[in-house]
Scaffold this motif. Structure first.
Motif, PDB file in Angstrom:
ATOM      1  N   LEU A  16       0.838  -1.209   0.000  1.00  0.00           N
ATOM      2  CA  LEU A  16       0.000   0.000   0.000  1.00  0.00           C
ATOM      3  C   LEU A  16       0.874   1.260   0.000  1.00  0.00           C
ATOM      4  O   LEU A  16       0.587   2.225  -0.729  1.00  0.00           O
ATOM      5  N   VAL A  17       1.936   1.237   0.804  1.00  0.00           N
ATOM      6  CA  VAL A  17       2.852   2.397   0.837  1.00  0.00           C
ATOM      7  C   VAL A  17       3.472   2.606  -0.547  1.00  0.00           C
ATOM      8  O   VAL A  17       3.559   3.741  -1.042  1.00  0.00           O
ATOM      9  N   PHE A  18       3.888   1.502  -1.161  1.00  0.00           N
ATOM     10  CA  PHE A  18       4.476   1.601  -2.513  1.00  0.00           C
ATOM     11  C   PHE A  18       3.474   2.232  -3.482  1.00  0.00           C
ATOM     12  O   PHE A  18       3.813   3.143  -4.254  1.00  0.00           O
ATOM     13  N   ASP A  19       2.231   1.760  -3.437  1.00  0.00           N
ATOM     14  CA  ASP A  19       1.205   2.258  -4.361  1.00  0.00           C
ATOM     15  C   ASP A  19       0.912   3.736  -4.122  1.00  0.00           C
ATOM     16  O   ASP A  19       0.611   4.482  -5.071  1.00  0.00           O
ATOM     17  N   CYS A  20       0.977   4.156  -2.861  1.00  0.00           N
ATOM     18  CA  CYS A  20       0.751   5.578  -2.547  1.00  0.00           C
ATOM     19  C   CYS A  20       1.761   6.452  -3.300  1.00  0.00           C
ATOM     20  O   CYS A  20       1.400   7.458  -3.923  1.00  0.00           O
ATOM     21  N   TYR A  21       3.026   6.050  -3.232  1.00  0.00           N
ATOM     22  CA  TYR A  21       4.070   6.850  -3.887  1.00  0.00           C
ATOM     23  C   TYR A  21       3.984   6.738  -5.407  1.00  0.00           C
ATOM     24  O   TYR A  21       4.253   7.709  -6.128  1.00  0.00           O
ATOM     25  N   GLN A  22       3.609   5.550  -5.880  1.00  0.00           N
ATOM     26  CA  GLN A  22       3.511   5.379  -7.328  1.00  0.00           C
ATOM     27  C   GLN A  22       2.379   6.221  -7.901  1.00  0.00           C
ATOM     28  O   GLN A  22       2.507   6.842  -8.952  1.00  0.00           O
ATOM     29  N   LYS A  23       1.246   6.248  -7.203  1.00  0.00           N
ATOM     30  CA  LYS A  23       0.082   6.997  -7.688  1.00  0.00           C
ATOM     31  C   LYS A  23       0.094   8.452  -7.242  1.00  0.00           C
ATOM     32  O   LYS A  23      -0.724   9.256  -7.702  1.00  0.00           O
ATOM     33  N   LYS A  24       0.994   8.752  -6.265  1.00  0.00           N
ATOM     34  CA  LYS A  24       1.074  10.096  -5.696  1.00  0.00           C
ATOM     35  C   LYS A  24      -0.271  10.498  -5.082  1.00  0.00           C
ATOM     36  O   LYS A  24      -0.735  11.631  -5.213  1.00  0.00           O
ATOM     37  N   ILE A  25      -0.896   9.514  -4.458  1.00  0.00           N
ATOM     38  CA  ILE A  25      -2.165   9.722  -3.747  1.00  0.00           C
ATOM     39  C   ILE A  25      -2.041   9.062  -2.384  1.00  0.00           C
ATOM     40  O   ILE A  25      -1.522   7.941  -2.280  1.00  0.00           O
ATOM     41  N   PHE A  26      -2.538   9.730  -1.360  1.00  0.00           N
ATOM     42  CA  PHE A  26      -2.484   9.147  -0.020  1.00  0.00           C
ATOM     43  C   PHE A  26      -3.904   9.073   0.548  1.00  0.00           C
ATOM     44  O   PHE A  26      -4.642  10.064   0.506  1.00  0.00           O
ATOM     45  N   PRO A  27      -4.293   7.897   1.027  1.00  0.00           N
ATOM     46  CA  PRO A  27      -5.691   7.692   1.456  1.00  0.00           C
ATOM     47  C   PRO A  27      -6.033   8.444   2.739  1.00  0.00           C
ATOM     48  O   PRO A  27      -5.169   8.734   3.572  1.00  0.00           O
ATOM     49  N   ASP A  28      -7.323   8.720   2.892  1.00  0.00           N
ATOM     50  CA  ASP A  28      -7.827   9.310   4.140  1.00  0.00           C
ATOM     51  C   ASP A  28      -8.165   8.217   5.149  1.00  0.00           C
ATOM     52  O   ASP A  28      -8.137   8.435   6.349  1.00  0.00           O
TER      53      ASP A  28
END
Length: 255
Positions: A16-28
């Motif tokens: 999930l952390v990897f995907d956050c940086y890849q998509k440049k989106i961070f979940p609420d």
């Protein structure tokens, strides 16, 4: 509100952390699969656990913080406290985003909160090591169960492998319904398909109890009774050292 879901594993969280940086989106919000049905909102993104991506994040963290701090991240994850993923994600973002190490920045409330939770998880794991009481089955397997506040069984298996290398044993988490079985060579995770254990006390059924187990339990109770000095009983200290929620699993406390 951006809600992400994942499988609640540590590898899943690192993915999930990897995907956050890849998509440049961070979940609420970050939820496990089982929690989504209780949410009023639909998840925006589903994380698929990927060992390669998880390892890249884990290796990256080891370059930014010490091994002790990486261990703390894992321990805090095992606390399973609500929204712990968001706290860990904030901390990881600070670690990746800072030129200097964040682990000694005690002015940061997230750093302090992680340290506080880490101590609680470590203390819970120590209690499992201290209070384990094995019961012997007819098959010669030694069984013990607990319902720990935090998911600490992965932290204690190595201790019992080293302490009882010549005995087959099972340690079971009745709250999360899973345990570890040591077969003299390897320790593996499993779930009971059919249980002969009283979940409320951790006692194994008489039908699978070893022939001499009841005798040893009676001797153990007699031993504790004989060494007890009534004049020195300190209930307050006793409760501090031996929380009451563990009593039901301790043979010497059972009637």
């Amino acid at each position: 509100m951006a809600i992400w879901i994942y499988d609640k594993t540590f590898e899943g969280f690192l993915t999930l952390v990897f995907d956050c940086y890849q998509k440049k989106i961070f979940p609420d919000r970050i939820l496990g699969y089982g929690n989504v049905q209780f949410s009023l909102f639909q998840p925006e993104y589903e994380v698929l656990t990927d060992e390669v991506r998880a390892k890249r994040v884990w290796d990256g963290l080891h370059k930014k913080v010490s091994s002790t701090n990486c261990q703390m991240i894992y321990y805090v994850f095992l606390s399973e406290i609500e929204d712990i993923e968001l706290l860990l994600l904030r901390y990881i973002r600070k670690a990746f985003g800072s030129e200097e190490s964040v682990e000694l920045n005690f002015g940061d409330c997230d750093v302090l909160e992680l340290l506080k939770i880490d101590r609680k998880v470590v203390r819970e794991a120590e209690r499992i090591r201290m209070f384990v009481r094995f019961q012997k089955t007819k098959d010669g397997i030694y069984y013990a169960s607990f319902d720990p506040k935090y998911n600490v069984l992965p932290l204690v298996t190595k201790h019992f492998e080293n302490r009882f290398p010549d005995q087959r044993w099972i340690i079971y988490d009745t709250r999360r319904n899973y345990g570890f079985y040591y077969d003299l060579k390897n320790t593996s995770e499993f779930k009971f398909a059919e249980s002969f254990i009283d979940a409320s006390t951790g006692k194994i059924d008489q039908s699978i109890m070893g022939t001499d187990e009841q005798l040893f339990q009676d001797m153990w109770k007699s031993y504790f009774k004989s060494i007890c000095i009534k004049e020195r009983i300190n209930p307050k200290l006793h409760m501090q050292m031996l929380p009451k929620r563990f009593w039901k699993y301790l043979i010497e406390k059972q009637t």
